[in-house]
Design a protein around this motif. Structure first.
Motif, short mmCIF file in Angstrom:
data_model
loop_
_atom_site.label_atom_id
_atom_site.label_comp_id
_atom_site.label_asym_id
_atom_site.label_seq_id
_atom_site.Cartn_x
_atom_site.Cartn_y
_atom_site.Cartn_z
N SER A 14 -24.92 28.54 47.16
CA SER A 14 -26.28 28.74 46.64
C SER A 14 -26.75 30.18 46.78
O SER A 14 -27.55 30.65 45.97
CB SER A 14 -27.25 27.80 47.36
N GLU A 15 -26.27 30.89 47.81
CA GLU A 15 -26.71 32.26 48.06
C GLU A 15 -25.88 33.30 47.32
O GLU A 15 -26.33 34.42 47.14
CB GLU A 15 -26.67 32.55 49.56
N ARG A 16 -24.72 32.94 46.90
CA ARG A 16 -23.82 33.92 46.28
C ARG A 16 -24.35 34.33 44.90
O ARG A 16 -24.73 33.48 44.09
CB ARG A 16 -22.42 33.34 46.14
N ARG A 17 -24.39 35.61 44.65
CA ARG A 17 -24.82 36.13 43.36
C ARG A 17 -23.67 36.07 42.37
O ARG A 17 -22.54 36.44 42.69
CB ARG A 17 -25.33 37.56 43.47
N ARG A 18 -23.98 35.61 41.19
CA ARG A 18 -22.98 35.56 40.12
C ARG A 18 -23.47 36.42 38.96
O ARG A 18 -24.41 36.05 38.27
CB ARG A 18 -22.74 34.12 39.68
N ILE A 19 -22.85 37.57 38.80
CA ILE A 19 -23.22 38.51 37.76
C ILE A 19 -22.07 38.60 36.77
O ILE A 19 -20.89 38.66 37.17
CB ILE A 19 -23.54 39.90 38.35
N ALA A 20 -22.41 38.60 35.49
CA ALA A 20 -21.39 38.65 34.45
C ALA A 20 -20.47 39.84 34.67
O ALA A 20 -20.94 40.96 34.95
CB ALA A 20 -22.06 38.73 33.08
#
Length: 384
Positions: free
Chosen positions: A151-157
């Motif tokens: 839930s905390e992990r950032r997912r950036i293209a």
């Protein structure tokens, strides 16, 4: 296992000297006063959260373990009665006394999570696993840590990350136009990318586009209202929004000064000088038109100092002896004030207006300058 450095930081590590040099780039000619923030070269949160590797376990004494167990029992009773806050305080004291107890750490984590303190709860789950939790408690603790990490992990293209890294690299090479285009691409590739907005704002500052930079800073704060540098960024927005004062037009100052003595001084914000020149021009005009001489022709001779009787007057002639000098004075005051206002509007006190070769030059000095309630009178100087 320790978390790895963020992707952008790993990719740019080799170019670190260039990035450091970019952070010290001088401000552009159109930059705003005040020190701008530094570029952001890392994108935090890309790596999943992982528990820190187990350290040395502190073993509690028998008495400490007994007191901790008693506090844990009292905390369970408090939970039954619905007093989660008291249970939190009791379990906090218990794990402080016996940090080697996996059961107390797990219980403390569950209470913290119920109270909304999720990150602190996950750290207690990690402590429980490091202390050797077994069975259902261990499985539940691992599951909760994994869910928190996801839930905390950032997912950036990926394309947006690549554009961000290209922008930071362009900053390091002082290619600000390319950097701005790259950060725009990163923002368009991923809507929630505050670091790209922030860096674009700094690039726009360097390019002298202050209002656009302020808008980019606002976008950064909309995405990260709780950012650690939020106050500093807000202050920077205020500095960018303070438009520099408009500089008086030298041509307008000259024209107003020619039309009205002192008009150029009023226009350039120096009313004392304007009043002084207007008064000087008014005095010259008064001498020109108000001072007069009247020649009376009389039928008979009149003794010196005596007046001709009215019935003996055959003619009168009125003249203004100072008219020419007065008009010249008005023109001189108007011309001198206009030139002074022209030079002041151009930001100079004494300007070289002609170079005659060698050491010979002609300099014009303002005839009158005012500073608050003081006045500085200067005359034209010619140096040969």
């Amino acid at each position: 296992m320790q978390s790895k450095p963020p992707r952008s930081f790993r990719a740019l590590r080799k170019g670190w000297p260039a990035i450091v040099a970019a952070l010290a780039l001088p401000a552009s000619a159109g930059s705003v006063a005040g020190q701008a923030p530094e570029f952001k070269v890392e994108v935090p949160g890309l790596e999943a959260f992982e528990c820190a590797p187990p350290g040395e376990v502190v073993v509690a004494s028998q008495e400490e373990a007994r007191q901790a167990a008693q506090l844990g029992s009292t905390a369970r009773q408090a939970l039954i009665l619905g007093d989660a806050q008291r249970a939190r305080d009791l379990l906090g004291r218990a794990v402080g006394l016996d940090p080697s107890s996996p059961g107390l750490a797990y219980q403390y984590g569950r209470v913290l999570e119920d109270l909304g303190e999720r990150r602190e709860a996950v750290l207690q789950y990690c402590a429980a696993l490091a202390a050797g939790a077994q069975g259902e408690d261990a499985a539940d603790a691992r599951d909760r840590v994994v869910r928190f990490a996801e839930s905390e992990r950032r997912r950036i293209a990926p394309d947006a990350l690549d554009a961000f890294e290209a922008g930071v690299a362009a900053v390091g090479e002082n290619r600000m136009d390319d950097a701005e285009a790259a950060f725009v691409e990163a923002i368009e590739g991923h809507a929630d990318f505050p670091e790209a907005e922030f860096n674009r704002a700094l690039v726009l500052e360097h390019l002298g586009r202050a209002m656009e930079a302020a808008d980019a800073y606002r976008a950064y704060l909309r995405l990260r209202p709780d950012a650690p540098d939020a106050i500093r960024v807000s202050e920077r927005i205020g500095q960018l929004q303070v438009a520099p004062g408009a500089r008086p037009s030298s041509g307008s100052a000259l024209a107003l000064g020619m039309l009205l003595p002192g008009g150029g001084q009023f226009y350039t914000g120096r009313p004392l000088g304007g009043v002084a020149l207007l008064a000087a021009a008014g005095g010259a005009a008064a001498a020109a038109f108000l001072v007069s001489e009247t020649d009376v022709r009389c039928l008979r001779a009149v003794e010196p100092g005596a007046s001709c009787p009215p019935d003996q007057i055959i003619g009168r002639t009125t003249s203004h002896p100072y008219r020419t000098l007065g008009l010249i004075g008005v023109g001189a005051v108007a011309l001198g004030g206009a030139i002074e206002a022209f030079l002041h509007a151009r930001g100079v006190d004494e300007v070289e207006v002609a170079n005659l070769g060698g050491n010979r030059s002609m300099l014009l000095g303002p005839s009158l300058q005012s500073h608050g309630l003081g006045a500085d009178v200067r005359f034209i100087r010619v140096v040969f």
